[in-house]
Design a protein around this motif. Structure first.
Motif, short mmCIF file in Angstrom:
data_model
loop_
_atom_site.label_atom_id
_atom_site.label_comp_id
_atom_site.label_asym_id
_atom_site.label_seq_id
_atom_site.Cartn_x
_atom_site.Cartn_y
_atom_site.Cartn_z
N MET A 194 -24.63 25.27 -22.96
CA MET A 194 -23.67 25.54 -21.69
C MET A 194 -22.27 24.85 -21.97
O MET A 194 -22.35 23.61 -22.60
CB MET A 194 -24.29 24.90 -20.50
CG MET A 194 -25.33 25.58 -20.03
SD MET A 194 -25.43 27.09 -19.45
CE MET A 194 -24.60 26.91 -18.04
N GLY A 195 -21.14 25.11 -21.09
CA GLY A 195 -20.02 24.54 -21.08
C GLY A 195 -19.22 24.46 -19.98
O GLY A 195 -19.63 25.58 -18.99
N TRP A 196 -18.54 23.56 -19.78
CA TRP A 196 -17.64 23.45 -18.71
C TRP A 196 -16.07 23.80 -19.29
O TRP A 196 -15.55 23.21 -20.12
CB TRP A 196 -17.63 22.29 -17.80
CG TRP A 196 -18.69 22.06 -17.12
CD1 TRP A 196 -19.76 21.48 -17.38
CD2 TRP A 196 -18.84 22.46 -15.99
NE1 TRP A 196 -20.68 21.53 -16.24
CE2 TRP A 196 -19.98 22.30 -15.09
CE3 TRP A 196 -17.97 23.20 -14.68
CZ2 TRP A 196 -20.66 22.47 -13.97
CZ3 TRP A 196 -18.66 23.60 -13.56
CH2 TRP A 196 -19.83 23.13 -13.11
N PHE A 197 -15.52 24.74 -18.43
CA PHE A 197 -13.99 24.89 -18.77
C PHE A 197 -13.08 24.63 -17.68
O PHE A 197 -13.65 24.55 -16.50
CB PHE A 197 -13.95 26.35 -19.03
CG PHE A 197 -14.49 26.76 -20.59
CD1 PHE A 197 -15.92 26.83 -20.89
CD2 PHE A 197 -13.56 27.06 -21.61
CE1 PHE A 197 -16.35 27.29 -21.90
CE2 PHE A 197 -14.21 27.38 -22.96
CZ PHE A 197 -15.44 27.60 -23.17
N LYS A 221 -1.44 27.71 -16.97
CA LYS A 221 -1.97 27.14 -18.32
C LYS A 221 -3.13 28.13 -18.82
O LYS A 221 -3.85 28.55 -17.88
CB LYS A 221 -2.15 25.84 -18.38
CG LYS A 221 -1.01 24.86 -18.01
CD LYS A 221 -1.40 23.62 -18.05
CE LYS A 221 -0.24 22.47 -17.83
NZ LYS A 221 -0.47 21.08 -17.98
N GLU A 222 -3.47 27.96 -20.08
CA GLU A 222 -4.68 28.68 -20.52
C GLU A 222 -5.95 27.76 -20.23
O GLU A 222 -6.00 26.75 -19.96
CB GLU A 222 -4.52 28.58 -22.20
CG GLU A 222 -3.49 29.60 -22.80
CD GLU A 222 -3.42 29.63 -24.01
OE1 GLU A 222 -2.63 30.65 -24.56
OE2 GLU A 222 -4.18 29.02 -24.65
N ALA A 265 -20.05 27.86 -17.98
CA ALA A 265 -20.26 29.38 -18.86
C ALA A 265 -21.41 29.23 -19.83
O ALA A 265 -22.04 27.92 -20.08
CB ALA A 265 -19.07 29.17 -19.61
N ALA A 266 -22.17 30.12 -20.02
CA ALA A 266 -23.35 29.98 -20.87
C ALA A 266 -23.38 30.90 -22.13
O ALA A 266 -22.77 31.89 -22.29
CB ALA A 266 -24.52 30.48 -19.73
N GLY A 296 -14.37 27.79 -28.08
CA GLY A 296 -13.54 28.68 -27.21
C GLY A 296 -14.40 29.56 -26.26
O GLY A 296 -15.40 29.58 -26.49
N GLY A 297 -13.50 29.90 -25.39
CA GLY A 297 -14.13 30.99 -24.15
C GLY A 297 -14.91 32.09 -24.86
O GLY A 297 -15.95 32.60 -24.44
#
Length: 125
Positions: free
Chosen positions: A34-37, A43-44, A97-98, A108-109
């Motif tokens: 898992m991630g946090w963005f 901005k990107e 995000a998973a 990255g995404g």
């Protein structure tokens, strides 16, 4: 497939704290890294934190290291982002995000397969 729903965003003064939550559907939450963005206006989208499937390994962007903590509770199908000592530059739309692949650092995404709708964090000075 997994569905992600973020919550916990809001307006906070600089120096304050917020805890974001990301609830996941499905029975295989523990198999996803898992991630946090976050994405600020104009901005990107950038990665701020990530956590391995087991939760034993965590990774942070330099801009949040020492202030943010990512954690997960696989029994509750939830990943968290505890944000302390918030700064105005932390203002952004935050996404969880998973990924079906293991992570070994911030990615990255494109490395992530599923995304939530985002929750707004606004830090006033």
């Amino acid at each position: 497939q997994v569905q992600l729903v973020e919550s916990g965003g809001g307006l906070v003064q600089a120096g304050g704290s917020l805890r974001l939550s990301c609830a996941a559907s499905g029975r295989t939450f523990g198999s996803y890294s898992m991630g946090w963005f976050r994405q600020a206006p104009g901005k990107e989208r950038v990665s701020v934190a990530a956590i391995s499937q087991s939760g034993r390994s965590t990774y942070y962007a330099d801009s949040v290291k020492g202030r943010f903590t990512i954690s997960r509770d696989n029994a509750k199908n939830t990943v968290y982002l505890q944000m302390n000592n918030l700064k105005p530059e932390d203002t952004a739309l935050y996404y969880c995000a998973a990924s079906q692949m293991p992570n070994y650092g911030l990615a990255g995404g494109r490395s992530y397969d599923y995304w939530g709708q985002g929750t707004q964090v606004t830090v006033s000075s």
